[in-house]
Write a protein that holds these residues in place. Structure first.
Motif, short mmCIF file in Angstrom:
data_model
loop_
_atom_site.label_atom_id
_atom_site.label_comp_id
_atom_site.label_asym_id
_atom_site.label_seq_id
_atom_site.Cartn_x
_atom_site.Cartn_y
_atom_site.Cartn_z
N GLN A 147 0.88 -1.05 0.06
CA GLN A 147 0.12 0.00 0.05
C GLN A 147 0.85 1.35 -0.11
O GLN A 147 1.89 1.21 0.56
N ASP A 148 0.41 2.47 -0.80
CA ASP A 148 0.96 3.78 -0.61
C ASP A 148 0.89 4.09 0.73
O ASP A 148 0.07 3.94 1.18
N ILE A 149 1.95 4.67 0.99
CA ILE A 149 2.17 5.22 2.52
C ILE A 149 0.91 6.24 2.67
O ILE A 149 0.53 6.27 3.89
N GLN A 150 0.67 7.20 1.68
CA GLN A 150 -0.29 8.25 2.03
C GLN A 150 -1.53 7.40 2.45
O GLN A 150 -2.46 8.18 3.18
#
Length: 176
Positions: A147-150
């Motif tokens: 998953q993307d950090i944001q």
């Protein structure tokens, strides 16, 4: 059928970028025609008929192309892996290889994604299996790694998912 054909043909011609000789144009046209839904219904490809598809279980048992870093799987499937206590020893680095070794559907050469010529489906299926196993093993880091950090799953959301898993308390047969 004509609209599907025209869309595919113009898209293909645009991709190859320019003029082609008559023979190449005919070949492209024929291939585009065969890709339409109507053509496939009238003339189904025999290799996609279930009667002509063999299980890759036997291939997995005798396959020497896969790395041997994972345990040999005499009985295939997630339920066998879970009964062997696999969730307690879940290792992210070898998880994809273990899944490919033990699930015939994910086999790199003979899985259903190869039979149906949809290689992206193997990646989706493998990702889904890893996510479910990480959820069952309470391994937040494995579940959220892609998953993307944001937009990564928050700890509170993970706790809620774990509450659901604990409430459902699925058996090995239900997981399978």
């Amino acid at each position: 059928m004509f609209f599907e054909y025209a869309r595919e043909y113009t898209s293909t011609m645009h991709r190859i970028g320019g003029r082609v000789d008559r023979k190449a144009s005919q070949s492209i046209a024929e291939r585009c025609c065969k890709m339409t839904r109507v053509y496939q219904e009238i003339f189904p490809d025999q290799k996609f008929k279930l009667a002509n598809i063999s299980s890759s279980e036997d291939v997995l048992r005798s396959d020497s192309s896969l790395p041997h870093s994972s345990p040999p799987c005499e009985k295939r499937g997630i339920s066998w892996l879970l009964r062997e206590g696999w969730l307690e020893d879940l290792e992210e680095s070898i998880l994809p290889t273990q899944l490919r070794t033990c699930l015939a559907e994910l086999h790199p050469e003979t899985g259903s994604h190869m039979i149906f010529e949809q290689p992206q489906d193997r990646d989706r299926a493998e990702s889904s299996c890893i996510s479910i196993l990480a959820l069952l093993a309470n391994r937040h880091e494995i579940f959220t790694r892609p998953q993307d950090i944001q937009s990564r799953l928050k700890d509170t959301q993970w706790d809620q998912l774990q509450e659901i898993i604990n409430w459902v308390n699925p058996s090995v047969e239900e997981i399978h």
